[in-house]
Write a protein that holds these residues in place. Structure first.
Motif, mmCIF file in Angstrom:
data_model
loop_
_atom_site.group_PDB
_atom_site.id
_atom_site.type_symbol
_atom_site.label_atom_id
_atom_site.label_comp_id
_atom_site.label_asym_id
_atom_site.label_seq_id
_atom_site.Cartn_x
_atom_site.Cartn_y
_atom_site.Cartn_z
ATOM 1 N N LYS A 374 33.548 61.504 47.495
ATOM 2 C CA LYS A 374 32.880 62.617 48.170
ATOM 3 C C LYS A 374 33.176 62.531 49.659
ATOM 4 O O LYS A 374 33.390 61.444 50.188
ATOM 5 C CB LYS A 374 31.352 62.530 47.957
ATOM 6 C CG LYS A 374 30.925 62.490 46.493
ATOM 7 C CD LYS A 374 30.744 63.881 45.915
ATOM 8 C CE LYS A 374 30.464 63.855 44.413
ATOM 9 N NZ LYS A 374 29.200 63.156 44.082
ATOM 10 N N LYS A 407 24.881 71.992 51.391
ATOM 11 C CA LYS A 407 26.230 71.471 51.586
ATOM 12 C C LYS A 407 26.619 71.383 53.059
ATOM 13 O O LYS A 407 27.660 70.845 53.392
ATOM 14 C CB LYS A 407 27.240 72.392 50.886
ATOM 15 C CG LYS A 407 26.960 72.628 49.417
ATOM 16 C CD LYS A 407 27.828 73.786 48.899
ATOM 17 C CE LYS A 407 27.518 74.108 47.449
ATOM 18 N NZ LYS A 407 28.274 75.288 46.982
ATOM 19 N N VAL A 432 32.116 68.095 50.139
ATOM 20 C CA VAL A 432 33.050 68.417 49.051
ATOM 21 C C VAL A 432 33.190 67.264 48.063
ATOM 22 O O VAL A 432 32.924 66.103 48.385
ATOM 23 C CB VAL A 432 34.476 68.736 49.583
ATOM 24 C CG1 VAL A 432 34.509 70.006 50.387
ATOM 25 C CG2 VAL A 432 35.018 67.565 50.369
ATOM 26 N N ASP A 433 33.645 67.633 46.871
ATOM 27 C CA ASP A 433 34.068 66.674 45.865
ATOM 28 C C ASP A 433 35.586 66.516 46.043
ATOM 29 O O ASP A 433 36.322 67.507 45.963
ATOM 30 C CB ASP A 433 33.727 67.242 44.484
ATOM 31 C CG ASP A 433 34.157 66.302 43.359
ATOM 32 O OD1 ASP A 433 33.355 66.131 42.430
ATOM 33 O OD2 ASP A 433 35.279 65.753 43.406
ATOM 34 N N SER A 436 37.853 67.730 42.822
ATOM 35 C CA SER A 436 38.012 69.169 42.578
ATOM 36 C C SER A 436 38.389 69.911 43.855
ATOM 37 O O SER A 436 38.821 71.051 43.792
ATOM 38 C CB SER A 436 36.707 69.749 42.021
ATOM 39 O OG SER A 436 35.704 69.697 43.017
ATOM 40 N N ARG A 437 38.247 69.257 45.007
ATOM 41 C CA ARG A 437 38.458 69.880 46.327
ATOM 42 C C ARG A 437 37.522 71.083 46.521
ATOM 43 O O ARG A 437 37.840 72.004 47.257
ATOM 44 C CB ARG A 437 39.916 70.324 46.544
ATOM 45 C CG ARG A 437 41.002 69.341 46.145
ATOM 46 C CD ARG A 437 40.940 68.031 46.836
ATOM 47 N NE ARG A 437 41.551 67.961 48.162
ATOM 48 C CZ ARG A 437 41.671 66.816 48.854
ATOM 49 N NH1 ARG A 437 41.225 65.670 48.346
ATOM 50 N NH2 ARG A 437 42.221 66.802 50.049
ATOM 51 N N ARG A 438 36.348 71.078 45.824
ATOM 52 C CA ARG A 438 35.382 72.164 45.989
ATOM 53 C C ARG A 438 34.107 71.640 46.630
ATOM 54 O O ARG A 438 33.793 70.457 46.523
ATOM 55 C CB ARG A 438 35.011 72.750 44.621
ATOM 56 C CG ARG A 438 36.110 73.609 44.030
ATOM 57 C CD ARG A 438 35.808 73.902 42.571
ATOM 58 N NE ARG A 438 36.909 74.656 41.994
ATOM 59 C CZ ARG A 438 37.093 75.959 42.135
ATOM 60 N NH1 ARG A 438 36.225 76.690 42.823
ATOM 61 N NH2 ARG A 438 38.133 76.553 41.600
ATOM 62 N N SER A 439 33.365 72.557 47.246
ATOM 63 C CA SER A 439 32.126 72.137 47.887
ATOM 64 C C SER A 439 31.074 71.794 46.842
ATOM 65 O O SER A 439 31.077 72.328 45.724
ATOM 66 C CB SER A 439 31.615 73.251 48.810
ATOM 67 O OG SER A 439 31.266 74.382 48.047
ATOM 68 N N CYS A 440 30.177 70.862 47.188
ATOM 69 C CA CYS A 440 29.074 70.451 46.307
ATOM 70 C C CYS A 440 28.014 69.786 47.171
ATOM 71 O O CYS A 440 28.298 69.404 48.301
ATOM 72 C CB CYS A 440 29.581 69.493 45.228
ATOM 73 S SG CYS A 440 30.091 67.882 45.896
ATOM 74 N N GLU B 388 43.715 73.748 52.834
ATOM 75 C CA GLU B 388 44.232 72.432 53.207
ATOM 76 C C GLU B 388 45.743 72.521 53.444
ATOM 77 O O GLU B 388 46.439 73.316 52.824
ATOM 78 C CB GLU B 388 43.971 71.427 52.093
ATOM 79 C CG GLU B 388 42.495 71.199 51.815
ATOM 80 C CD GLU B 388 42.291 70.204 50.676
ATOM 81 O OE1 GLU B 388 42.349 68.996 50.946
ATOM 82 O OE2 GLU B 388 42.087 70.629 49.523
#
Lengths: 474, 474
Positions: A374, A407, A432-433, A436-440, B388
């Motif tokens: 993370k 976030k 981000v994670d 997955s390169r996605r926000s969380c 990115e």
């Protein structure tokens, strides 16, 4: 408790030792009969002040005190380290070391900067001493060759690491230690090349710095050859190139005759090569290059760069102020300045990034957290440039958390040079994670630590520049 | 017109030559009987692709075509440069060079990578050839030693400079040229140090890379000693250290016996030193370090860094598009990435700064204008990070002038990776007098050029991100 180093004999080497100790927070006492000592050593220390702090992303400890003494006894009183750097004559070394042995505290290390003599030669008349042979410029190059009494060398090793150096203890004593044996071999061969008219001093320098010199700054000779050997490995490399050893490549079996004509030839070529620059200009260029090379190596945790990173990792943590958090305390390196004569705009963001990294650590999202997959990504930055910052300026950053919910981490950095606010940076990050390169949302502990800071900091006055867009009227 | 290089014999050196030519836009044809040649050379070229473009702040020309050939004749047909890198045996070199002389175009340069043989030896049987001895990794280190026919060497010099190298033509032929004589001298002495148990391979490598190796990456040996000699100059240095030449420091009069035990000892120590890393990992580390060192030197216009800067200065100007101006076209170096595995936020601003510098040049406020005492200072930046960018990505920046009146220059940079907009940067600059450090109106020509662009560009759609503040909803 402040520690004290006594420097016996100045010059380029003694001055370099003085600078290395002084800028690492030691008190330094100098004994040097040269009437010009104060000026000469002062110039070396000025050179160190503009380059040594530039290697670090943290400020060095406050400088110790610097004093000049008319008597040797006075200089070494109470010293933890005594460094002898008098000219390379054995009779002179014996005389000085006998006096130092008498005058120095019994638990002080007495190091000699000799590049040629063995410790058995230095101590032949009973005075204690070890070889502690440094390399010019002593304030930038980490290597110190240690030779002599095992316990003394072990104690010296620990002290030298504390001032950012890389001590290397020889397994057996030997004339000229390690590095100078290699240098001597190259130097002899270079004199032949000039004598025989194969190349000029400038061409030989280019043959070094455009080729193998670049390799040796990072890996040395064995590791370089290991890589060159490729997949077949070191043994293969050795077997392939072994036979060439007996070919008539080097002339080193002969010592070139050191005639006045040879001295003239080399001095003349050297003047043509760089006579248009003063020694001060050349020193400055050398130091700027060394700082750049060392910072580049530091980034890859390689060679001498790792010595600097390890040294800095031992610096004490920055103090928390009552309200805002001090996240950066550093010096502006010369390599950060641009054609306008001040710190380039991009490095303000580099400093802001360091402040953001420090905040991530403080809320528990440091390297370990990132290694677990993370992190925070920056999505937006706004920088206001309010005053110039010059080479050598000491900058401090305080950070205010504007918001820290879900976030989002919304920070505001103030970059100050003393009382002057030189820039502000408003930054928005998203958690981000990394897979997955996605926000969380962040993990519980991070969310909680951030929320606590946000509560404290949103009670403080909101900065004028926050929420500002480019070109907005003040 | 695309030029063609024929590479005869692959391996680390032949592959390095192939990469150097290919990445500088040459077509490359390879003849190498090794069945593994394609894989091995491919790996070298991959290494070059991730490091050579990272030295430059401009994109290299598009790669040429790469082909592998079963016949030597086929490979050299139409070549402008033929490079022989077969194993170091004179009978084999003679055989190959005779064939190359026959098959290659009469005006092609035939270079041999030999590290030991003299051109008089290579051409003893009548085939034309010159020595063109490079250094590993050939795609990063600029040095090439040229020896042989004067006209051929002059022509070779010009071609090699075009591919970013630093040719050094020897004044007389000599066994092992220049650099390998020096390397051989050090190598012999190192073998003695290991044989005699003074230090391990790792300790010797540290003695080099923590000390004089850092000096030699930038200045070579003569210039370093000139600086060390201080105010008294080179002659003084020579006279002071001359006598040491006849001291018994080096053992180089003897050649160490190359026994299987010595080979084993060194291979074992080398395995202990870095056996935990594969050769690929070590190569990658070496190349990352070299890129960092070269970029640091480039900043100071020193040594091999100046070779790169000079090479880049000869690249053709970026094309103007119909509407917006392309201000940057470059590759992301590995040293720009961070713990999140992508380009660090600070380097987006570095790219934006390069775009701003380019715009200043375009409106006539480039280096000459600045030298006359006027410039622009940035007062405010806003960056939106939209996607990115990874190591090796090719980024292009287009710049729109949002306003350009009075003291103000208001720019908007779009940073794109192919079709993806990875970031935008809005920037406000004020024109200043560099003496008073105060704002003032630009000179007439600059004001006019900027106003013309502003008129054209304000007719274009205004970017979404312009005028945005941090945290504003989209």
């Amino acid at each position: 408790m402040t520690r004290k180093a006594a420097i016996i004999g100045g010059g380029v080497i003694g001055g370099g030792w003085a600078a290395r100790f002084l800028l690492n927070g030691w008190d330094v006492a100098i004994f040097d009969p040269d009437p010009e000592a104060k000026r000469k050593i002062g110039e070396v220390i000025d050179g160190a002040r503009r380059s040594l702090p530039a290697l670090y992303d943290r400020a060095l400890p406050p400088e110790g005190s610097l004093s000049f003494h008319d008597g040797l006894d006075d200089a070494v009183a109470g010293a933890n380290w005594v460094q002898e750097s008098v000219p390379e004559r054995l009779d002179l070394k014996h005389k000085v070391l006998a006096k130092l042995d008498q005058a120095a505290p019994v638990d002080a290390i007495i190091g000699s900067s000799t590049s040629g003599f063995k410790p058995s030669q230095l101590t032949a008349q009973g005075a204690r001493a070890i070889v502690a042979h440094p390399f010019n410029p002593v304030y930038l190059l980490p290597l110190v060759e240690l030779v002599g009494d095992r316990d003394q060398c072990a104690k010296a090793d620990s002290i030298l690491r504390d001032i950012g150096m890389r001590p290397l203890t020889l397994r057996k004593e030997i004339d000229a230690h390690i590095a100078d044996r290699l240098l001597e071999a190259v130097w002899r061969e270079c004199l032949w090349l000039v004598t025989d008219g194969i190349a000029t001093t400038e061409e030989i320098d280019d043959a070094i710095r455009m080729g193998f010199g670049l390799r040796w700054a990072q890996m040395g000779i064995f590791e370089t050859y290991r890589v060159a050997g490729g997949e077949a490995g070191m043994k293969h490399f050795m077997e392939q190139f072994g036979p060439a050893l007996s070919w008539p490549w080097t002339k080193l079996m002969d010592v070139p005759e050191f005639t006045p004509e040879l001295v003239d030839l080399i001095a003349t070529q050297s003047d043509r090569q760089s006579g248009q620059m003063s020694i001060r200009q050349l020193e400055r260029l050398r130091d700027d290059n060394l700082v750049g090379i060392l910072r580049a190596l530091r980034r890859n945790q390689a060679g001498a760069g790792k010595v600097i990173a390890d040294h800095e990792a031992g610096f004490p943590p920055l103090p928390h102020s009552d309200q805002l958090i001090e996240t950066v305390h550093r010096v502006v390196p010369s390599s950060w300045t641009d054609y306008n004569g001040h710190m380039n705009e991009a490095h303000y963001l580099e400093i802001g990034t360091q402040a953001t990294d420090r905040m991530m650590e403080i809320v528990g999202a440091g390297p370990d957290y990132i290694a677990r997959g993370k992190s925070y990504f920056t999505v937006e930055n706004h920088i206001s440039y309010l005053a110039e910052a010059k080479e050598g300026a000491t900058l401090r950053v305080t950070t205010q958390v504007l918001a820290g919910e879900g976030k989002k981490m919304h920070l505001f950095h103030r970059i100050q040079n003393g009382e002057t606010l030189v820039a502000t940076m408003e930054t928005m990050l998203l958690h981000v994670d990394l897979d997955s390169r996605r926000s969380c949302p962040p993990e519980g502990e991070v969310a909680e630590a951030l929320a606590q800071l946000a509560t404290r900091h949103t009670a403080l006055p909101r900065p004028d520049q926050a929420g500002r867009h480019v070109g907005q009227r003040a």
